[in-house]
Design an enzyme around this catalytic site. Structure first.
Site, PDB file in Angstrom:
ATOM      1  N   HIS A  66      11.028 -23.411 -51.414  1.00  0.00           N
ATOM      2  CA  HIS A  66      12.001 -23.982 -52.345  1.00  0.00           C
ATOM      3  C   HIS A  66      11.717 -23.534 -53.781  1.00  0.00           C
ATOM      4  O   HIS A  66      11.357 -22.398 -54.029  1.00  0.00           O
ATOM      5  CB  HIS A  66      12.044 -25.503 -52.221  1.00  0.00           C
ATOM      6  CG  HIS A  66      12.403 -26.012 -50.857  1.00  0.00           C
ATOM      7  ND1 HIS A  66      13.256 -25.337 -50.014  1.00  0.00           N
ATOM      8  CD2 HIS A  66      12.010 -27.136 -50.198  1.00  0.00           C
ATOM      9  CE1 HIS A  66      13.387 -26.031 -48.896  1.00  0.00           C
ATOM     10  NE2 HIS A  66      12.629 -27.108 -48.971  1.00  0.00           N
ATOM     11  N   LYS A  85      20.503 -30.182 -41.118  1.00  0.00           N
ATOM     12  CA  LYS A  85      19.768 -28.991 -41.541  1.00  0.00           C
ATOM     13  C   LYS A  85      18.458 -28.979 -40.770  1.00  0.00           C
ATOM     14  O   LYS A  85      17.779 -30.000 -40.655  1.00  0.00           O
ATOM     15  CB  LYS A  85      19.482 -29.082 -43.057  1.00  0.00           C
ATOM     16  CG  LYS A  85      18.548 -28.013 -43.629  1.00  0.00           C
ATOM     17  CD  LYS A  85      19.256 -26.681 -43.732  1.00  0.00           C
ATOM     18  CE  LYS A  85      18.414 -25.652 -44.490  1.00  0.00           C
ATOM     19  NZ  LYS A  85      18.499 -25.837 -45.953  1.00  0.00           N
ATOM     20  N   LEU A  86      18.090 -27.815 -40.231  1.00  0.00           N
ATOM     21  CA  LEU A  86      16.822 -27.666 -39.525  1.00  0.00           C
ATOM     22  C   LEU A  86      16.151 -26.364 -39.919  1.00  0.00           C
ATOM     23  O   LEU A  86      16.819 -25.354 -40.145  1.00  0.00           O
ATOM     24  CB  LEU A  86      17.034 -27.648 -38.002  1.00  0.00           C
ATOM     25  CG  LEU A  86      17.491 -28.931 -37.311  1.00  0.00           C
ATOM     26  CD1 LEU A  86      17.646 -28.690 -35.812  1.00  0.00           C
ATOM     27  CD2 LEU A  86      16.524 -30.069 -37.572  1.00  0.00           C
ATOM     28  N   SER A  87      14.840 -26.386 -39.972  1.00  0.00           N
ATOM     29  CA  SER A  87      14.094 -25.133 -40.054  1.00  0.00           C
ATOM     30  C   SER A  87      14.324 -24.362 -38.760  1.00  0.00           C
ATOM     31  O   SER A  87      14.395 -24.960 -37.675  1.00  0.00           O
ATOM     32  CB  SER A  87      12.601 -25.412 -40.217  1.00  0.00           C
ATOM     33  OG  SER A  87      12.331 -26.099 -41.413  1.00  0.00           O
ATOM     34  N   THR A 101       9.808 -23.226 -40.930  1.00  0.00           N
ATOM     35  CA  THR A 101       9.783 -21.783 -40.660  1.00  0.00           C
ATOM     36  C   THR A 101       8.660 -21.127 -41.453  1.00  0.00           C
ATOM     37  O   THR A 101       8.079 -20.140 -41.010  1.00  0.00           O
ATOM     38  CB  THR A 101      11.138 -21.142 -41.006  1.00  0.00           C
ATOM     39  OG1 THR A 101      12.167 -21.851 -40.310  1.00  0.00           O
ATOM     40  CG2 THR A 101      11.179 -19.681 -40.607  1.00  0.00           C
ATOM     41  N   ALA A 102       8.348 -21.681 -42.621  1.00  0.00           N
ATOM     42  CA  ALA A 102       7.231 -21.154 -43.411  1.00  0.00           C
ATOM     43  C   ALA A 102       5.957 -21.163 -42.579  1.00  0.00           C
ATOM     44  O   ALA A 102       5.212 -20.172 -42.537  1.00  0.00           O
ATOM     45  CB  ALA A 102       7.048 -21.990 -44.677  1.00  0.00           C
TER      46      ALA A 102
END
Length: 286
Positions: free
Chosen positions: A159, A60-62, A120-121
């Site tokens: 989240h 999983k990656l941003s 990404t945030a």
């Protein structure tokens, strides 16, 4: 025979959206053919950092990180957290909220807690407020508390904090997802499941299909939550787990489709324009 099996190391977060997607795939809930998955669960920013080393085969990656490591990793069509109304929030104490007259001026001066430079945030926030420089990386689950105790003026939350900040007496300054949707017209690409480019394409496609099948199996028993989801949800209430899943797991998680790819491409172009991506290759896909 065991020698016919190929073991791939796999990384995802302990958040309900990820454990929901991968449950059947890593817990013998389905036939994975000749593939065996040796999985590890870590905070997404740790997974982001590992990607620069190419440590995991599948991870999983941003999306912010993927744009910087697309020479090493390719985005798979299944498993993404992407949609509308799913963006990170900037929160603060009520006493701080009353001081804010202009967002840009406020963020120039504010002490800001972010959930990781590679998230990404942080990319969305940087696109909106490039002059906000006083940012400190904080584990996402600690941001609310550290804003409440006055260590930071505001925090960028992701989240489950989206569902809990109000209960803790915090105020929303702005929704970065709303900003992105108005700015771009596209859905919000948060994170995706990526595979190292040295993995043969036929194996990568097999993994992509297994992720999709694993997710479909989890939806079949929903709203029941498996022990795997509950035991890794960091003391979250079950209703919050379900809200988390319903927000971040959707049709784009099964397949990005044309709209999902448009969202990713739009993010890439905007990041590239501000020199916020480390690679000039626009091919992020498998």
């Amino acid at each position: 025979m065991a020698s016919d099996k190929l073991t791939l190391n796999l990384g995802f977060s302990p958040c309900p959206n990820d454990t929901f997607i991968f449950d059947a795939m890593v817990n013998n809930g389905m036939d994975t053919g000749n593939l065996v998955f040796d999985y590890v669960m870590e905070d997404v920013e740790t997974l982001n950092q590992w990607a620069f080393e190419g440590r995991l085969a599948v991870t999983k990656l941003s999306y912010n990180t993927l744009l910087k490591v697309s020479d090493k990793y390719a985005l798979m069509d299944s498993g993404s957290a992407l949609g509308r109304g799913v963006g990170p929030l900037v929160i603060c104490k009520a006493s701080e909220f009353e001081k804010i007259k202009d967002h840009a001026d406020y963020f120039k001066q504010a002490r800001i807690a972010i959930p990781g430079i590679h998230t990404t945030a942080n990319l969305l926030f940087s696109l909106a407020f490039p002059e906000a420089k006083n940012k400190t990386e904080v584990l996402f689950s600690e941001i609310e508390e550290r804003v409440l105790n006055g260590e930071f003026d505001c925090g960028l939350v992701i989240h489950e904090s989206r569902f809990t900040y109000q209960q803790r007496g915090l105020e929303k300054i702005m929704d970065m997802g709303d900003w992105w949707e108005k700015e771009s017209g596209a859905a919000i690409p948060l994170g995706g499941i990526c595979i190292r480019r040295d993995i043969p394409v036929e194996i990568a496609k097999q993994v992509e299909n297994l992720i999709r099948k694993s997710l479909e199996l989890s939806w079949k028993t929903y709203p029941e939550l498996s022990d795997f989801v509950k035991n890794n949800a960091q003391e979250m209430e079950e209703d919050v787990m379900r809200k988390h899943i319903e927000l971040y797991v959707n049709e784009y998680s099964l397949s990005l489709g044309a709209e999902g790819r448009k969202a990713v491409d739009t993010l890439f172009k905007k990041a590239q324009k501000l020199n916020l991506t480390g690679t000039q290759s626009s091919n992020v896909y498998l």
